[in-house]
Scaffold this motif. Structure first.
Motif: not given
Ligand SMILES: CC(C)(COP(=O)(O)OP(=O)(O)OC[C@H]1O[C@@H](n2cnc3c(N)ncnc32)[C@H](O)[C@@H]1OP(=O)(O)O)[C@@H](O)C(=O)NCCC(=O)NCCS
Length: 129
Positions: A35-50
């Motif tokens: 996750t990527a945050w700007n203060q308390r706001r979620l501004v980016g996401f990515g996930r993976a399965t493996s």
């Protein structure tokens, strides 16, 4: 979970309409999430399965529109690729509609010799519980 749902609603076309319960199950079934945050706001996401050895797949990489072009997407993908189950995987796959140029900059190559195939379940998995 509310912020993740909002990020998907505003920043993706494929992950709209997901509910909090299913998003929780999605995260529990993922081997890496960033996750990527700007203060308390979620501004980016990515996930993976493996499987941690042979194959891994990146999913749901999204950066809010106002934070795009700042290098966040690259950092999210790099962090996923460095996560233990992915770093040990022989091959990493992903599917993209409009962002192949972004992934090419990160070393991914288009595979011409293979075809993406899918089977769509009509029922929502939530209903199967
Ligand atoms: C694709 C996405 C995640 C990129 O995130 P971002 O934070 O804007 O990307 P970055 O700033 O880290 O860009 C890294 C590099 O990729 C390039 N790039 C970014 N998006 C690109 C695109 N769609 N096509 C080609 N190049 C792209 C940038 O110009 C930058 O190039 P540089 O190495 O020359 O500086 C973001 O635009 C996004 O969320 N888009 C909507 C959702 C989406 O399509 N996700 C991909 C799902 S597969």
């Amino acid at each position: 979970m509310d912020q993740l749902r909002e990020l998907f609603e505003s920043g993706s076309f494929w992950a709209q309409g997901r509910n909090g319960n299913d998003l929780r199950r999605m995260l529990a079934g993922s081997q890496a999430a960033v996750t990527a945050w700007n203060q308390r706001r979620l501004v980016g996401f990515g996930r993976a399965t493996s499987d941690g050895v042979y194959r891994a797949v990146l999913w749901d990489v999204v950066v809010t529109q106002e934070h795009q072009g700042l290098g966040l997407g690259r950092r999210i993908v790099k962090a996923l690729l460095e996560a233990p189950p992915l770093v040990a995987s022989e091959r990493i796959y992903l599917m993209t509609t409009n962002s192949s140029g972004f992934y090419e900059r990160l070393g991914f190559q288009t595979v011409e010799s293979q075809r993406l195939m899918q089977l769509i379940h009509n029922s929502n998995p939530t209903a199967i519980k």
